[in-house]
Design a protein around this motif. Structure first.
Motif, short mmCIF file in Angstrom:
data_model
loop_
_atom_site.label_atom_id
_atom_site.label_comp_id
_atom_site.label_asym_id
_atom_site.label_seq_id
_atom_site.Cartn_x
_atom_site.Cartn_y
_atom_site.Cartn_z
N LEU A 1 67.39 47.35 -29.87
CA LEU A 1 66.24 47.18 -29.02
C LEU A 1 65.47 48.45 -29.11
CD1 LEU A 1 64.61 45.41 -26.92
CD2 LEU A 1 66.43 46.23 -25.16
N SER A 2 66.31 49.59 -28.91
CA SER A 2 65.57 50.94 -28.98
C SER A 2 64.64 51.01 -30.01
CB SER A 2 66.54 51.94 -28.71
OG SER A 2 66.07 53.26 -28.86
N THR A 3 65.19 50.81 -31.40
CA THR A 3 64.46 51.16 -32.44
C THR A 3 63.23 50.07 -32.63
OG1 THR A 3 66.36 51.51 -33.78
CG2 THR A 3 64.54 50.85 -34.89
N GLN A 4 63.47 48.93 -32.08
CA GLN A 4 62.11 48.12 -31.98
C GLN A 4 61.20 48.62 -31.12
OE1 GLN A 4 64.00 44.32 -30.84
NE2 GLN A 4 64.63 44.15 -33.46
N LEU A 5 61.43 49.16 -29.99
CA LEU A 5 60.86 49.50 -28.86
C LEU A 5 59.96 50.85 -29.17
CD1 LEU A 5 62.56 48.77 -25.63
CD2 LEU A 5 60.49 47.55 -26.43
#
Length: 70
Positions: A28-32
């Motif tokens: 999720l962090s990577t996508q955000l």
């Protein structure tokens, strides 16, 4: 953003901290970060999640956010 991390805490992770949860949060962090910038790094996202876990009522969050400088 509170609503997103609150959803992750309650509905996706079910307030558990298992090994799979680390992978979900990391992904999720990577996508955000790709969509919204570096403010959504893993460390910041975890802090946001901790904040959402402590302050579960959106009305309280709205009141607090008006008083914070960030």
């Amino acid at each position: 953003m509170w609503q997103v991390v609150n959803h992750v805490n309650q509905d996706i992770l079910e307030n558990k901290r298992a090994e799979y949860a680390k992978q979900i949060v990391s992904t999720l962090s990577t996508q955000l970060k790709e969509q919204y910038g570096s403010n959504f790094g893993l460390r910041n996202l975890r802090r946001m999640m901790q904040f959402a876990a402590q302050f579960t009522d959106l009305q309280i969050v709205v009141t607090l956010s008006r008083q914070l400088s960030w």
